[in-house]
Design a protein around this motif. Structure first.
Motif, PDB file in Angstrom:
ATOM      1  N   LEU A 134       0.821  -1.295  -0.012  1.00  0.00           N
ATOM      2  CA  LEU A 134       0.211  -0.138  -0.023  1.00  0.00           C
ATOM      3  C   LEU A 134       0.765   1.297   0.066  1.00  0.00           C
ATOM      4  CD1 LEU A 134      -2.745  -1.075   2.774  1.00  0.00           C
ATOM      5  CD2 LEU A 134      -2.919  -1.211   0.150  1.00  0.00           C
ATOM      6  N   SER A 135       2.091   1.039   0.600  1.00  0.00           N
ATOM      7  CA  SER A 135       2.785   2.456   0.653  1.00  0.00           C
ATOM      8  C   SER A 135       4.344   1.846   1.109  1.00  0.00           C
ATOM      9  CB  SER A 135       2.382   3.179   1.696  1.00  0.00           C
ATOM     10  OG  SER A 135       3.344   4.290   2.095  1.00  0.00           O
ATOM     11  N   GLU A 136       5.236   2.777   0.431  1.00  0.00           N
ATOM     12  CA  GLU A 136       6.681   2.665   0.609  1.00  0.00           C
ATOM     13  C   GLU A 136       7.152   3.751   0.851  1.00  0.00           C
ATOM     14  OE1 GLU A 136       8.124  -1.662  -1.914  1.00  0.00           O
ATOM     15  OE2 GLU A 136       8.067   0.510  -2.792  1.00  0.00           O
ATOM     16  N   ILE A 137       8.234   3.800   2.182  1.00  0.00           N
ATOM     17  CA  ILE A 137       8.773   5.046   2.512  1.00  0.00           C
ATOM     18  C   ILE A 137      10.372   4.858   2.349  1.00  0.00           C
ATOM     19  CG2 ILE A 137       9.035   7.058   3.570  1.00  0.00           C
ATOM     20  CD1 ILE A 137       6.056   6.380   4.524  1.00  0.00           C
ATOM     21  N   LYS A 138      11.164   5.550   1.817  1.00  0.00           N
ATOM     22  CA  LYS A 138      12.636   5.135   1.887  1.00  0.00           C
ATOM     23  C   LYS A 138      13.080   6.262   2.955  1.00  0.00           C
ATOM     24  CE  LYS A 138      13.505   3.900  -2.893  1.00  0.00           C
ATOM     25  NZ  LYS A 138      13.298   2.433  -2.570  1.00  0.00           N
ATOM     26  N   LYS A 139      14.206   5.618   3.790  1.00  0.00           N
ATOM     27  CA  LYS A 139      14.662   6.320   5.016  1.00  0.00           C
ATOM     28  C   LYS A 139      16.292   6.055   5.046  1.00  0.00           C
ATOM     29  CE  LYS A 139      11.367   7.970   7.785  1.00  0.00           C
ATOM     30  NZ  LYS A 139      11.362   8.917   8.607  1.00  0.00           N
ATOM     31  N   ARG A 140      16.846   7.065   5.075  1.00  0.00           N
ATOM     32  CA  ARG A 140      18.631   6.909   5.377  1.00  0.00           C
ATOM     33  C   ARG A 140      18.740   6.065   6.452  1.00  0.00           C
ATOM     34  NH1 ARG A 140      21.626  12.467   4.059  1.00  0.00           N
ATOM     35  NH2 ARG A 140      20.859  12.491   1.977  1.00  0.00           N
ATOM     36  N   LYS A 141      18.343   6.355   7.628  1.00  0.00           N
ATOM     37  CA  LYS A 141      18.596   5.756   8.681  1.00  0.00           C
ATOM     38  C   LYS A 141      17.385   5.723   9.574  1.00  0.00           C
ATOM     39  CE  LYS A 141      21.911   5.717  12.606  1.00  0.00           C
ATOM     40  NZ  LYS A 141      23.120   6.397  13.074  1.00  0.00           N
ATOM     41  N   VAL A 142      16.821   4.669  10.492  1.00  0.00           N
ATOM     42  CA  VAL A 142      16.005   4.489  11.431  1.00  0.00           C
ATOM     43  C   VAL A 142      16.559   3.810  12.672  1.00  0.00           C
ATOM     44  CG1 VAL A 142      14.054   4.527   9.887  1.00  0.00           C
ATOM     45  CG2 VAL A 142      15.077   2.569  10.580  1.00  0.00           C
ATOM     46  N   SER A 143      16.097   4.301  13.824  1.00  0.00           N
ATOM     47  CA  SER A 143      16.684   3.677  15.102  1.00  0.00           C
ATOM     48  C   SER A 143      15.553   3.671  16.347  1.00  0.00           C
ATOM     49  CB  SER A 143      17.692   4.546  15.770  1.00  0.00           C
ATOM     50  OG  SER A 143      17.317   5.685  16.170  1.00  0.00           O
ATOM     51  N   PRO A 144      15.726   2.588  17.285  1.00  0.00           N
ATOM     52  CA  PRO A 144      14.657   2.372  18.404  1.00  0.00           C
ATOM     53  C   PRO A 144      14.478   3.641  18.878  1.00  0.00           C
ATOM     54  CG  PRO A 144      16.136   0.535  18.160  1.00  0.00           C
ATOM     55  CD  PRO A 144      16.798   1.597  17.289  1.00  0.00           C
ATOM     56  N   GLY A 145      15.277   4.542  19.000  1.00  0.00           N
ATOM     57  CA  GLY A 145      15.057   5.745  19.905  1.00  0.00           C
ATOM     58  C   GLY A 145      14.403   6.871  19.522  1.00  0.00           C
TER      59      GLY A 145
END
Length: 176
Positions: A134-145
Motif C-alpha cells: 500500500l505504501s513504501e517510504i525510503k529512509k536513510r536511517k531509523v533507530s529504536p530511540g
C-alpha cells in the motif's frame, strides 16, 4: 510530557488489555481502549519523543471521546476491521486495531506510529496487506530511540481489506 514510561496500574486494574511492547493499553484508530468508552493517549499509550505527537494523539482521542458521548451508537457498532501487525524490523505499531472504516468518521488520513527494533541504514519502510503493498517510504536511517510516523491517505484506506492484518516491515536493499 514526553519520554516517560507509561504507568498503567489504573488501566490494568480496570481490566483494559495492555500491549506488552508499549506497556500501554491497546487502542484502535479512535484511541479507544478495549474497554468501551474509555479512550487513552499520550504517554499512557506509548513513550513519545515529541510533544507534537502527544498533542496529535490527545486531539484525536478528545474528538473521538466527544463523538462517543454525542453519538454512542455510531462507535459501538464498530468492530475490528484490520489489525496492525509489526513485521520484520518493527517493534510495535500504534494503533493496534483499525476499526472505523472510511465514511463512518470521515477519516481522510490515518497516522500509524511505530518503532523499529534496531538501527537500520538505507531502508524502505513497507506497508502491506494480504501481500499487496500500500505504501513504501525510503529512509536513510531509523533507530529504536526515534518514533516513526507513517500516514495512510484516503486512497490507501479505501484499499484495506476486512480481516487481513496490515503489516509494516523494514526492507533493506529492496528485499525484506
Amino acid at each position: 510530557s514526553v519520554g516517560l514510561i507509561p504507568e498503567n496500574e489504573l488501566s490494568r486494574e480496570a481490566g483494559i488489555v495492555l500491549d506488552p511492547m508499549t506497556s500501554g493499553p491497546k487502542v484502535n484508530d479512535s484511541m479507544e481502549t478495549s474497554m468501551e468508552g474509555v479512550f487513552a493517549c499520550g504517554n499512557v499509550v506509548q513513550v513519545h519523543d515529541l510533544v507534537d505527537y502527544v498533542t496529535q494523539e490527545a486531539s484525536l482521542a478528545g474528538r473521538c471521546a466527544a463523538e462517543y458521548v454525542l453519538h454512542p451508537s455510531d462507535l459501538t457498532k464498530q468492530k475490528t476491521l484490520v489489525q496492525t501487525l509489526p513485521g520484520k524490523g518493527i517493534r510495535y505499531i500504534v494503533p493496534q486495531n483499525i476499526e472505523a472504516p472510511l465514511g463512518i468518521t470521515g477519516k481522510e488520513v490515518l497516522k500509524l506510529f511505530f518503532r523499529v527494533d534496531n538501527v537500520y541504514e538505507k531502508v524502505t519502510i513497507c506497508v502491506s496487506q494480504a501481500g499487496e503493498v500500500l505504501s513504501e517510504i525510503k529512509k536513510r536511517k531509523v533507530s529504536p530511540g526515534e518514533m516513526e510516523q507513517l500516514v495512510l491517505r484516503e486512497e490507501q484506506l479505501k484499499q484495506l481489506k476486512t480481516g487481513a492484518p496490515l503489516e509494516i516491515c523494514i526492507m533493506k536493499g529492496g528485499q525484506s
